[in-house]
Write a protein that holds these residues in place. Structure first.
Motif, PDB file in Angstrom:
ATOM      1  N   ILE A 144     -35.328  14.274   0.714  1.00  0.00           N
ATOM      2  CA  ILE A 144     -33.868  14.208   0.650  1.00  0.00           C
ATOM      3  C   ILE A 144     -33.443  13.625  -0.702  1.00  0.00           C
ATOM      4  CG2 ILE A 144     -31.791  13.152   1.658  1.00  0.00           C
ATOM      5  CD1 ILE A 144     -33.017  15.296   3.419  1.00  0.00           C
ATOM      6  N   SER A 145     -32.411  14.209  -1.291  1.00  0.00           N
ATOM      7  CA  SER A 145     -31.748  13.686  -2.502  1.00  0.00           C
ATOM      8  C   SER A 145     -32.675  13.581  -3.699  1.00  0.00           C
ATOM      9  CB  SER A 145     -31.109  12.320  -2.217  1.00  0.00           C
ATOM     10  OG  SER A 145     -30.064  12.455  -1.290  1.00  0.00           O
ATOM     11  N   ASN A 146     -33.396  14.647  -3.990  1.00  0.00           N
ATOM     12  CA  ASN A 146     -34.150  14.731  -5.233  1.00  0.00           C
ATOM     13  C   ASN A 146     -33.220  15.246  -6.329  1.00  0.00           C
ATOM     14  OD1 ASN A 146     -36.362  14.688  -7.016  1.00  0.00           O
ATOM     15  ND2 ASN A 146     -37.738  15.500  -5.444  1.00  0.00           N
ATOM     16  N   GLU A 147     -33.690  15.193  -7.574  1.00  0.00           N
ATOM     17  CA  GLU A 147     -32.892  15.672  -8.707  1.00  0.00           C
ATOM     18  C   GLU A 147     -33.802  16.332  -9.731  1.00  0.00           C
ATOM     19  OE1 GLU A 147     -29.883  12.901 -10.304  1.00  0.00           O
ATOM     20  OE2 GLU A 147     -30.590  11.495  -8.773  1.00  0.00           O
ATOM     21  N   LEU A 148     -33.288  17.376 -10.385  1.00  0.00           N
ATOM     22  CA  LEU A 148     -34.016  17.993 -11.484  1.00  0.00           C
ATOM     23  C   LEU A 148     -33.882  17.125 -12.731  1.00  0.00           C
ATOM     24  CD1 LEU A 148     -32.938  21.671 -10.875  1.00  0.00           C
ATOM     25  CD2 LEU A 148     -35.316  20.913 -10.981  1.00  0.00           C
ATOM     26  N   ILE A 149     -34.986  16.924 -13.458  1.00  0.00           N
ATOM     27  CA  ILE A 149     -34.938  16.172 -14.711  1.00  0.00           C
ATOM     28  C   ILE A 149     -34.898  17.095 -15.917  1.00  0.00           C
ATOM     29  CG2 ILE A 149     -36.047  14.121 -13.765  1.00  0.00           C
ATOM     30  CD1 ILE A 149     -38.679  15.083 -14.960  1.00  0.00           C
ATOM     31  N   ASN A 150     -35.189  18.369 -15.700  1.00  0.00           N
ATOM     32  CA  ASN A 150     -35.108  19.383 -16.740  1.00  0.00           C
ATOM     33  C   ASN A 150     -34.078  20.430 -16.331  1.00  0.00           C
ATOM     34  OD1 ASN A 150     -37.354  18.183 -18.197  1.00  0.00           O
ATOM     35  ND2 ASN A 150     -38.684  19.083 -16.623  1.00  0.00           N
ATOM     36  N   GLU A 151     -33.793  21.350 -17.231  1.00  0.00           N
ATOM     37  CA  GLU A 151     -32.851  22.420 -16.906  1.00  0.00           C
ATOM     38  C   GLU A 151     -33.402  23.343 -15.831  1.00  0.00           C
ATOM     39  OE1 GLU A 151     -29.653  22.894 -17.852  1.00  0.00           O
ATOM     40  OE2 GLU A 151     -29.920  20.867 -18.659  1.00  0.00           O
ATOM     41  N   HIS A 152     -34.714  23.424 -15.757  1.00  0.00           N
ATOM     42  CA  HIS A 152     -35.351  24.297 -14.772  1.00  0.00           C
ATOM     43  C   HIS A 152     -36.510  23.564 -14.112  1.00  0.00           C
ATOM     44  CE1 HIS A 152     -33.128  27.723 -16.435  1.00  0.00           C
ATOM     45  NE2 HIS A 152     -33.448  27.245 -17.617  1.00  0.00           N
ATOM     46  N   GLY A 153     -36.804  23.936 -12.899  1.00  0.00           N
ATOM     47  CA  GLY A 153     -37.942  23.407 -12.181  1.00  0.00           C
ATOM     48  C   GLY A 153     -38.476  24.461 -11.241  1.00  0.00           C
ATOM     49  N   THR A 154     -39.518  24.109 -10.500  1.00  0.00           N
ATOM     50  CA  THR A 154     -40.065  25.024  -9.498  1.00  0.00           C
ATOM     51  C   THR A 154     -40.383  24.246  -8.229  1.00  0.00           C
ATOM     52  OG1 THR A 154     -42.369  24.759 -10.209  1.00  0.00           O
ATOM     53  CG2 THR A 154     -41.099  26.546 -11.232  1.00  0.00           C
ATOM     54  N   PHE A 155     -40.326  24.946  -7.116  1.00  0.00           N
ATOM     55  CA  PHE A 155     -40.840  24.400  -5.868  1.00  0.00           C
ATOM     56  C   PHE A 155     -41.643  25.485  -5.174  1.00  0.00           C
ATOM     57  CE2 PHE A 155     -36.712  26.152  -4.679  1.00  0.00           C
ATOM     58  CZ  PHE A 155     -36.936  26.762  -3.448  1.00  0.00           C
ATOM     59  N   SER A 156     -42.674  25.073  -4.491  1.00  0.00           N
ATOM     60  CA  SER A 156     -43.533  26.029  -3.792  1.00  0.00           C
ATOM     61  C   SER A 156     -44.082  25.375  -2.531  1.00  0.00           C
ATOM     62  CB  SER A 156     -44.684  26.490  -4.697  1.00  0.00           C
ATOM     63  OG  SER A 156     -45.500  25.390  -5.072  1.00  0.00           O
ATOM     64  N   PHE A 157     -44.461  26.210  -1.576  1.00  0.00           N
ATOM     65  CA  PHE A 157     -45.117  25.729  -0.361  1.00  0.00           C
ATOM     66  C   PHE A 157     -45.858  26.890   0.267  1.00  0.00           C
ATOM     67  CE2 PHE A 157     -40.885  27.043   0.725  1.00  0.00           C
ATOM     68  CZ  PHE A 157     -40.900  27.545   2.017  1.00  0.00           C
ATOM     69  N   SER A 158     -46.819  26.577   1.139  1.00  0.00           N
ATOM     70  CA  SER A 158     -47.740  27.591   1.639  1.00  0.00           C
ATOM     71  C   SER A 158     -47.551  27.940   3.106  1.00  0.00           C
ATOM     72  CB  SER A 158     -49.189  27.133   1.421  1.00  0.00           C
ATOM     73  OG  SER A 158     -49.412  25.879   2.067  1.00  0.00           O
ATOM     74  N   LYS A 159     -46.853  27.072   3.850  1.00  0.00           N
ATOM     75  CA  LYS A 159     -46.684  27.344   5.280  1.00  0.00           C
ATOM     76  C   LYS A 159     -45.417  26.697   5.786  1.00  0.00           C
ATOM     77  CE  LYS A 159     -49.024  26.784   9.764  1.00  0.00           C
ATOM     78  NZ  LYS A 159     -50.210  26.219  10.458  1.00  0.00           N
ATOM     79  N   GLY A 160     -44.689  27.388   6.675  1.00  0.00           N
ATOM     80  CA  GLY A 160     -43.476  26.849   7.278  1.00  0.00           C
ATOM     81  C   GLY A 160     -42.220  27.463   6.690  1.00  0.00           C
ATOM     82  N   ILE A 161     -41.083  26.891   7.040  1.00  0.00           N
ATOM     83  CA  ILE A 161     -39.784  27.337   6.526  1.00  0.00           C
ATOM     84  C   ILE A 161     -39.005  26.101   6.081  1.00  0.00           C
ATOM     85  CG2 ILE A 161     -37.613  28.508   7.064  1.00  0.00           C
ATOM     86  CD1 ILE A 161     -39.102  30.193   9.094  1.00  0.00           C
ATOM     87  N   LEU A 162     -38.407  26.205   4.904  1.00  0.00           N
ATOM     88  CA  LEU A 162     -37.647  25.101   4.328  1.00  0.00           C
ATOM     89  C   LEU A 162     -36.173  25.446   4.231  1.00  0.00           C
ATOM     90  CD1 LEU A 162     -39.594  23.686   1.233  1.00  0.00           C
ATOM     91  CD2 LEU A 162     -38.948  22.427   3.288  1.00  0.00           C
ATOM     92  N   LEU A 163     -35.342  24.461   4.526  1.00  0.00           N
ATOM     93  CA  LEU A 163     -33.911  24.533   4.242  1.00  0.00           C
ATOM     94  C   LEU A 163     -33.697  23.847   2.893  1.00  0.00           C
ATOM     95  CD1 LEU A 163     -31.510  25.614   5.978  1.00  0.00           C
ATOM     96  CD2 LEU A 163     -31.045  23.236   6.557  1.00  0.00           C
ATOM     97  N   ILE A 164     -33.036  24.542   1.964  1.00  0.00           N
ATOM     98  CA  ILE A 164     -32.755  23.999   0.644  1.00  0.00           C
ATOM     99  C   ILE A 164     -31.261  23.711   0.575  1.00  0.00           C
ATOM    100  CG2 ILE A 164     -33.113  24.289  -1.833  1.00  0.00           C
ATOM    101  CD1 ILE A 164     -35.630  24.785  -0.041  1.00  0.00           C
ATOM    102  N   ILE A 165     -30.918  22.452   0.275  1.00  0.00           N
ATOM    103  CA  ILE A 165     -29.508  22.067   0.188  1.00  0.00           C
ATOM    104  C   ILE A 165     -29.236  21.448  -1.175  1.00  0.00           C
ATOM    105  CG2 ILE A 165     -27.647  20.698   1.196  1.00  0.00           C
ATOM    106  CD1 ILE A 165     -29.130  20.711   3.830  1.00  0.00           C
ATOM    107  N   ARG A 166     -28.320  22.074  -1.901  1.00  0.00           N
ATOM    108  CA  ARG A 166     -27.882  21.568  -3.198  1.00  0.00           C
ATOM    109  C   ARG A 166     -26.498  20.968  -3.011  1.00  0.00           C
ATOM    110  NH1 ARG A 166     -29.914  24.989  -8.160  1.00  0.00           N
ATOM    111  NH2 ARG A 166     -29.884  22.812  -8.872  1.00  0.00           N
ATOM    112  N   SER A 167     -26.351  19.686  -3.368  1.00  0.00           N
ATOM    113  CA  SER A 167     -25.132  18.950  -3.001  1.00  0.00           C
ATOM    114  C   SER A 167     -24.555  18.163  -4.164  1.00  0.00           C
ATOM    115  CB  SER A 167     -25.438  17.962  -1.863  1.00  0.00           C
ATOM    116  OG  SER A 167     -25.983  18.617  -0.744  1.00  0.00           O
ATOM    117  N   SER A 168     -23.238  17.967  -4.113  1.00  0.00           N
ATOM    118  CA  SER A 168     -22.575  16.996  -4.968  1.00  0.00           C
ATOM    119  C   SER A 168     -22.402  15.715  -4.150  1.00  0.00           C
ATOM    120  CB  SER A 168     -21.222  17.522  -5.450  1.00  0.00           C
ATOM    121  OG  SER A 168     -20.393  17.828  -4.348  1.00  0.00           O
ATOM    122  N   ASP A 169     -22.065  14.625  -4.838  1.00  0.00           N
ATOM    123  CA  ASP A 169     -21.951  13.346  -4.141  1.00  0.00           C
ATOM    124  C   ASP A 169     -20.609  13.248  -3.422  1.00  0.00           C
ATOM    125  OD1 ASP A 169     -22.638  10.917  -3.195  1.00  0.00           O
ATOM    126  OD2 ASP A 169     -23.004  10.003  -5.156  1.00  0.00           O
TER     127      ASP A 169
END
Length: 214
Positions: free
Chosen positions: A189-214
């Motif tokens: 919960i509540s991670n942040e990108l430190i660069n203009e671009h990043g990556t995320f990956s995973f091998s099993k399951g389903i993820l909900l991705i939520i991008r939020s303002s404060d």
């Protein structure tokens, strides 16, 4: 083509809809969402619903201004939004955005978020639920690029299956490598990108991705 669907949630949770409007967009109004679109000067091409939340005068306006209307009985096995989304999935849409799906009743909120699974089930069509503070999507295993958004700096990854395995975050303030996260965990919960671009990956399951303002 992009399909924008406006459901009947509280209008105070809506973003500026005109920022999501261009020549590639087809607008769809769901029940009272049709009236909201018309009040904002956006004429939807399609309307879905039982229209039990609109007045007879508003229904006349809908019939005058919307060329394609699909009206259903109030007693049915799917919500109006699910019916509209099912239709959108069988168009040539490359992306579907859903507005007016948050705020108000919690049962509607959770049901609407669960509808994102349909994008995974239908050839990975990209579906997003968007309000004035959040963009929500759902992903199946793979590697994904992500770009920093100044107005939505927080990125959260929430398991919706019993376990999400092998999650790796690169370019984030709190990186991870080959981590296993059970449902109910708040680790991502509540991670942040430190660069203009990043990556995320995973091998099993389903993820909900939520991008939020404060």
């Amino acid at each position: 083509m992009i399909v924008n669907i406006l459901a009947g949630g509280p209008s105070e949770f809506l973003p500026d809809l005109f920022t999501y409007d261009d020549s590639s967009v087809t607008w769809v109004g769901v029940d009272r969402g049709v009236i909201t679109l018309l009040s904002k000067g956006i004429n939807p091409q399609y309307a879905f619903g039982d229209f039990d939340s609109v007045t007879s005068e508003e229904m006349i306006s809908i019939k005058e201004k919307v060329s394609e209307i699909q009206k259903f009985k109030p007693e049915k096995d799917q919500t109006d939004l699910e019916l509209a989304l099912n239709w959108a999935l069988f168009t040539n849409a490359r992306k579907i955005r859903i507005f007016g799906a948050t705020g108000g009743r919690l049962d509607h909120l959770f049901a609407n978020i669960q509808l994102l699974i349909k994008g995974i089930q239908h050839s990975r069509i990209d579906i997003e639920v968007i309000d004035n503070k959040n963009i929500v999507s759902m992903k199946q295993p793979g590697t994904y690029s992500i770009t920093k958004m100044k107005d939505k700096q927080y990125v959260s990854f929430i398991p919706i299956t019993p376990t999400v395995s092998g999650i790796t975050l690169r370019g984030f303030k709190y990186p991870l490598k080959d981590c296993h996260i059970p449902i109910g965990s708040t680790l991502c919960i509540s991670n942040e990108l430190i660069n203009e671009h990043g990556t995320f990956s995973f091998s099993k399951g389903i993820l909900l991705i939520i991008r939020s303002s404060d």
